[in-house]
Design a protein around this motif. Structure first.
Motif, PDB file in Angstrom:
ATOM      1  N   ASN A 143      12.245  10.708 -15.737  1.00 20.66           N
ATOM      2  CA  ASN A 143      11.955   9.294 -15.650  1.00 20.66           C
ATOM      3  C   ASN A 143      12.219   8.747 -14.247  1.00 20.66           C
ATOM      4  OD1 ASN A 143      11.209   6.824 -17.110  1.00 20.66           O
ATOM      5  ND2 ASN A 143      13.257   6.190 -16.440  1.00 20.66           N
ATOM      6  N   GLU A 144      13.356   9.131 -13.702  1.00 22.89           N
ATOM      7  CA  GLU A 144      13.745   8.693 -12.363  1.00 22.89           C
ATOM      8  C   GLU A 144      12.709   9.139 -11.315  1.00 22.89           C
ATOM      9  OE1 GLU A 144      16.436   6.880 -12.008  1.00 22.89           O
ATOM     10  OE2 GLU A 144      16.572   6.871  -9.803  1.00 22.89           O
ATOM     11  N   ALA A 145      12.347  10.422 -11.375  1.00 25.18           N
ATOM     12  CA  ALA A 145      11.438  10.987 -10.367  1.00 25.18           C
ATOM     13  C   ALA A 145      10.036  10.389 -10.482  1.00 25.18           C
ATOM     14  CB  ALA A 145      11.389  12.509 -10.515  1.00 25.18           C
ATOM     15  N   CYS A 146       9.533  10.242 -11.714  1.00 27.65           N
ATOM     16  CA  CYS A 146       8.181   9.681 -11.894  1.00 27.65           C
ATOM     17  C   CYS A 146       8.139   8.229 -11.447  1.00 27.65           C
ATOM     18  CB  CYS A 146       7.739   9.786 -13.353  1.00 27.65           C
ATOM     19  SG  CYS A 146       7.416  11.468 -13.886  1.00 27.65           S
ATOM     20  N   SER A 147       9.183   7.468 -11.788  1.00 34.24           N
ATOM     21  CA  SER A 147       9.150   6.054 -11.438  1.00 34.24           C
ATOM     22  C   SER A 147       9.289   5.883  -9.921  1.00 34.24           C
ATOM     23  CB  SER A 147      10.181   5.274 -12.259  1.00 34.24           C
ATOM     24  OG  SER A 147      11.277   4.915 -11.504  1.00 34.24           O
ATOM     25  N   GLN A 148      10.115   6.725  -9.280  1.00 32.82           N
ATOM     26  CA  GLN A 148      10.243   6.676  -7.823  1.00 32.82           C
ATOM     27  C   GLN A 148       8.917   7.015  -7.144  1.00 32.82           C
ATOM     28  OE1 GLN A 148      13.246   6.079  -5.323  1.00 32.82           O
ATOM     29  NE2 GLN A 148      11.147   5.523  -4.851  1.00 32.82           N
ATOM     30  N   MET A 149       8.261   8.055  -7.618  1.00 27.27           N
ATOM     31  CA  MET A 149       6.989   8.451  -6.984  1.00 27.27           C
ATOM     32  C   MET A 149       5.942   7.368  -7.141  1.00 27.27           C
ATOM     33  SD  MET A 149       5.083  10.278  -5.153  1.00 27.27           S
ATOM     34  CE  MET A 149       6.364  11.441  -4.713  1.00 27.27           C
ATOM     35  N   GLN A 150       5.880   6.740  -8.316  1.00 30.32           N
ATOM     36  CA  GLN A 150       4.903   5.680  -8.529  1.00 30.32           C
ATOM     37  C   GLN A 150       5.178   4.499  -7.594  1.00 30.32           C
ATOM     38  OE1 GLN A 150       2.160   5.819  -9.715  1.00 30.32           O
ATOM     39  NE2 GLN A 150       1.475   3.749 -10.221  1.00 30.32           N
ATOM     40  N   TRP A 205       6.613   4.667  -4.607  1.00 31.32           N
ATOM     41  CA  TRP A 205       6.189   5.073  -3.261  1.00 31.32           C
ATOM     42  C   TRP A 205       4.675   5.088  -3.118  1.00 31.32           C
ATOM     43  CZ3 TRP A 205      10.197   9.650  -3.028  1.00 31.32           C
ATOM     44  CH2 TRP A 205      11.444   9.140  -2.586  1.00 31.32           C
ATOM     45  N   ARG A 206       3.990   5.571  -4.165  1.00 29.54           N
ATOM     46  CA  ARG A 206       2.519   5.609  -4.091  1.00 29.54           C
ATOM     47  C   ARG A 206       1.941   4.215  -3.897  1.00 29.54           C
ATOM     48  NH1 ARG A 206      -0.946   9.555  -6.368  1.00 29.54           N
ATOM     49  NH2 ARG A 206      -2.083   7.909  -7.426  1.00 29.54           N
ATOM     50  N   THR A 207       2.516   3.230  -4.590  1.00 37.48           N
ATOM     51  CA  THR A 207       1.979   1.878  -4.463  1.00 37.48           C
ATOM     52  C   THR A 207       2.431   1.211  -3.161  1.00 37.48           C
ATOM     53  OG1 THR A 207       3.686   1.273  -6.055  1.00 37.48           O
ATOM     54  CG2 THR A 207       1.459   1.337  -6.873  1.00 37.48           C
ATOM     55  N   SER A 208       3.639   1.552  -2.675  1.00 33.45           N
ATOM     56  CA  SER A 208       4.107   0.950  -1.422  1.00 33.45           C
ATOM     57  C   SER A 208       3.435   1.569  -0.195  1.00 33.45           C
ATOM     58  CB  SER A 208       5.614   1.129  -1.254  1.00 33.45           C
ATOM     59  OG  SER A 208       6.297   0.695  -2.380  1.00 33.45           O
ATOM     60  N   TYR A 209       3.045   2.834  -0.289  1.00 35.69           N
ATOM     61  CA  TYR A 209       2.445   3.525   0.867  1.00 35.69           C
ATOM     62  C   TYR A 209       1.114   4.156   0.464  1.00 35.69           C
ATOM     63  CZ  TYR A 209       7.223   2.879   2.374  1.00 35.69           C
ATOM     64  OH  TYR A 209       8.431   2.320   2.672  1.00 35.69           O
ATOM     65  N   PRO A 210       0.145   3.308   0.071  1.00 37.67           N
ATOM     66  CA  PRO A 210      -1.106   3.856  -0.464  1.00 37.67           C
ATOM     67  C   PRO A 210      -1.908   4.652   0.564  1.00 37.67           C
ATOM     68  CG  PRO A 210      -1.260   1.479  -0.206  1.00 37.67           C
ATOM     69  CD  PRO A 210       0.155   1.844   0.096  1.00 37.67           C
ATOM     70  N   SER A 211      -1.677   4.397   1.856  1.00 41.00           N
ATOM     71  CA  SER A 211      -2.480   5.119   2.845  1.00 41.00           C
ATOM     72  C   SER A 211      -1.928   6.524   3.131  1.00 41.00           C
ATOM     73  CB  SER A 211      -2.573   4.312   4.141  1.00 41.00           C
ATOM     74  OG  SER A 211      -1.275   4.068   4.623  1.00 41.00           O
ATOM     75  N   ASN A 212      -0.680   6.784   2.733  1.00 42.96           N
ATOM     76  CA  ASN A 212      -0.155   8.151   2.881  1.00 42.96           C
ATOM     77  C   ASN A 212      -0.828   9.048   1.836  1.00 42.96           C
ATOM     78  OD1 ASN A 212       1.724   6.505   4.306  1.00 42.96           O
ATOM     79  ND2 ASN A 212       3.223   8.132   4.188  1.00 42.96           N
ATOM     80  N   LEU A 259       0.434  10.862  -0.323  1.00 47.25           N
ATOM     81  CA  LEU A 259       1.386  11.180  -1.396  1.00 47.25           C
ATOM     82  C   LEU A 259       0.726  11.195  -2.771  1.00 47.25           C
ATOM     83  CD1 LEU A 259       4.505   8.932  -0.750  1.00 47.25           C
ATOM     84  CD2 LEU A 259       4.258  11.390  -0.364  1.00 47.25           C
ATOM     85  N   ASN A 260       0.779  12.302  -3.448  1.00 46.54           N
ATOM     86  CA  ASN A 260       0.283  12.274  -4.823  1.00 46.54           C
ATOM     87  C   ASN A 260       0.926  13.326  -5.726  1.00 46.54           C
ATOM     88  OD1 ASN A 260      -0.944  14.624  -4.136  1.00 46.54           O
ATOM     89  ND2 ASN A 260      -2.948  14.092  -4.910  1.00 46.54           N
ATOM     90  N   LYS A 261       2.104  13.795  -5.330  1.00 44.79           N
ATOM     91  CA  LYS A 261       2.711  14.858  -6.136  1.00 44.79           C
ATOM     92  C   LYS A 261       4.216  14.673  -6.257  1.00 44.79           C
ATOM     93  CE  LYS A 261       0.131  17.746  -6.939  1.00 44.79           C
ATOM     94  NZ  LYS A 261      -0.798  17.615  -8.038  1.00 44.79           N
ATOM     95  N   SER A 303       5.015   4.562 -19.178  1.00 49.48           N
ATOM     96  CA  SER A 303       5.863   3.443 -18.759  1.00 49.48           C
ATOM     97  C   SER A 303       5.978   3.336 -17.234  1.00 49.48           C
ATOM     98  CB  SER A 303       7.252   3.543 -19.397  1.00 49.48           C
ATOM     99  OG  SER A 303       7.950   4.628 -18.844  1.00 49.48           O
ATOM    100  N   THR A 304       5.845   4.459 -16.516  1.00 45.81           N
ATOM    101  CA  THR A 304       5.932   4.372 -15.055  1.00 45.81           C
ATOM    102  C   THR A 304       4.568   4.112 -14.431  1.00 45.81           C
ATOM    103  OG1 THR A 304       5.659   6.770 -14.818  1.00 45.81           O
ATOM    104  CG2 THR A 304       7.916   5.943 -14.917  1.00 45.81           C
ATOM    105  N   GLY A 305       3.489   4.431 -15.162  1.00 45.27           N
ATOM    106  CA  GLY A 305       2.142   4.236 -14.626  1.00 45.27           C
ATOM    107  C   GLY A 305       1.682   5.381 -13.735  1.00 45.27           C
ATOM    108  N   LEU A 306       2.450   6.470 -13.687  1.00 49.02           N
ATOM    109  CA  LEU A 306       2.071   7.611 -12.847  1.00 49.02           C
ATOM    110  C   LEU A 306       0.947   8.408 -13.516  1.00 49.02           C
ATOM    111  CD1 LEU A 306       3.254   9.055 -10.176  1.00 49.02           C
ATOM    112  CD2 LEU A 306       4.219  10.701 -11.780  1.00 49.02           C
ATOM    113  N   ASN A 307      -0.029   8.853 -12.709  1.00 47.31           N
ATOM    114  CA  ASN A 307      -1.093   9.715 -13.240  1.00 47.31           C
ATOM    115  C   ASN A 307      -0.517  11.061 -13.638  1.00 47.31           C
ATOM    116  OD1 ASN A 307      -3.393   8.137 -12.974  1.00 47.31           O
ATOM    117  ND2 ASN A 307      -3.612   8.686 -10.804  1.00 47.31           N
ATOM    118  N   ALA A 308      -1.013  11.605 -14.746  1.00 49.33           N
ATOM    119  CA  ALA A 308      -0.501  12.901 -15.211  1.00 49.33           C
ATOM    120  C   ALA A 308      -0.672  13.977 -14.140  1.00 49.33           C
ATOM    121  CB  ALA A 308      -1.211  13.309 -16.496  1.00 49.33           C
ATOM    122  N   ASP A 309      -1.783  13.934 -13.386  1.00 47.17           N
ATOM    123  CA  ASP A 309      -1.994  15.012 -12.420  1.00 47.17           C
ATOM    124  C   ASP A 309      -1.146  14.866 -11.158  1.00 47.17           C
ATOM    125  OD1 ASP A 309      -3.378  13.000 -11.214  1.00 47.17           O
ATOM    126  OD2 ASP A 309      -5.325  14.011 -11.237  1.00 47.17           O
TER     127      ASP A 309
END
Ligand code: C2E
Ligand code: MG
Ligand code: MG
Length: 282
Positions: free
Chosen positions: A96-103, A105-112, A114-116, A141-147
């Motif tokens: 949960n922690e890792a998925c929510s953190q990645m999501q 970052w993905r939204t804060s830095y969309p031009s990087n 980052l997708n994994k 709940s985190t909104g992260l894509n499964a892939d």
């Protein structure tokens, strides 16, 4: 005389066993409270694309900020967590922690690029009947894509014959979750089994990478592993890259991804975010 010695030895052995059991019990008690007391931390080590040179994700690595013993590594407490079943709640917390953190970052830095996010799973976690449901809920709940989620499993999971493991792995693949084989080359999975598993990444163990620039035998082994993976239609990641020389060799072998101290040690989330901001290219 022999009798006395024998007896002394017996008692020494006994008191050692007692001390060990006590230390283990203490660790277990502490670990039970670690989640509630928020002493667990996820550290992040960048995963670098060897083709573009940019960071494309992170591996989540668990740490425990123990109030008396300082920062503990997974090796110090994962075995106890597995033995006691605490790995179930800890594993869920890490996911949960890792998925929510990645999501975030993905939204804060969309031009990087980052997708994994890659998260380690114990074989034990596959014995939870609701593992798939848990992961589905976390993604929702985190909104992260499964892939964007990759699960690191070891060869022990592949070797395990249980139907529940095979079913769980196929269900995860159907959801779009990626599966990686961790520490590849150190386990006992047969090629036949590997071929039949829905894997998307092989992570070559650090023990081979650390000597590719000094032992021609290890360079050859890595070359064979990369070729094997590509024949299976699977990408390769080299673990534990520590020098420029190793990086150059791995690029020559067409290894797709890399991790290791040459790029960065595992970082706490704010240090990892600073690295994302800097967006270095290797
Ligand atoms: P792993 O998944 O193979 O993770 C790579 C390990 O290599 C990490 O150790 C990382 O800090 C270390 N490493 C990365 N680059 C280098 C390098 O260039 N040189 C050297 N010497 N080491 C490097 P760490 O963090 O101590 O984790 C050890 C193992 O614990 C992991 O191996 C993984 O199997 C397990 N683990 C970590 N977090 C979790 C978790 O949340 N759940 C479970 N079940 N296991 C975990
Ligand atoms: Mg791993
Ligand atoms: Mg590994």
């Amino acid at each position: 005389r022999a009798k006395i010695l024998g007896r002394a030895r017996y008692e020494l052995f006994n008191s050692n066993m007692y001390a060990n059991a006590l230390a283990k019990l203490q660790l277990e008690t502490d670990l039970r409270r670690a989640i509630e007391r928020s002493e667990l931390r996820v550290y992040y080590q960048p995963i670098v694309s060897l083709t573009s040179g940019f960071i494309l994700g992170f591996e989540a690595l668990l740490r425990w900020e123990h109030p008396e013993r300082g920062l503990l590594s997974p090796a110090d407490f994962i075995p106890i967590a597995e033995e006691t079943g605490l790995i179930f709640s800890i594993g869920k917390w890490v996911l949960n922690e890792a998925c929510s953190q990645m999501q975030t970052w993905r939204t804060s830095y969309p031009s990087n690029s980052l997708n994994k996010i890659s998260v380690n799973l114990s074989l034990k976690q596959f014995y939870q009947p609701d593992l798939i449901e848990q992961i589905g809920q976390i993604l929702e709940s985190t909104g992260l894509n499964a892939d964007s989620l990759a699960l690191d499993i070891t060869e022990s999971v592949i070797v395990e014959n249980g139907d529940h493991v095979i079913t769980a792995l196929s269900e995860l693949r159907e959801m779009g979750v990626q599966l990686s084989i961790d520490d590849f080359g150190t386990g006992y999975s047969s090629l036949g089994r590997l071929y039949n598993f829905p894997i998307s990444l092989l992570k070559i163990d650090r023990s081979f990478i650390s000597s590719i620039n000094t032992k021609s035998r290890d360079l050859e082994i890595v070359e064979i592993l990369v070729t094997l993976a590509h024949k299976l239609g699977v990408d390769v990641l080299a673990e534990g890259i520590e020098t420029k020389e190793q990086l150059v060799l791995l690029r020559k072998l067409n290894c797709e991804y890399g991790q290791g101290h040459f790029f960065s040690v595992p970082l706490n989330s704010s240090a990892a975010e600073a690295l994302i901001k800097a967006n270095p290219q290797w």
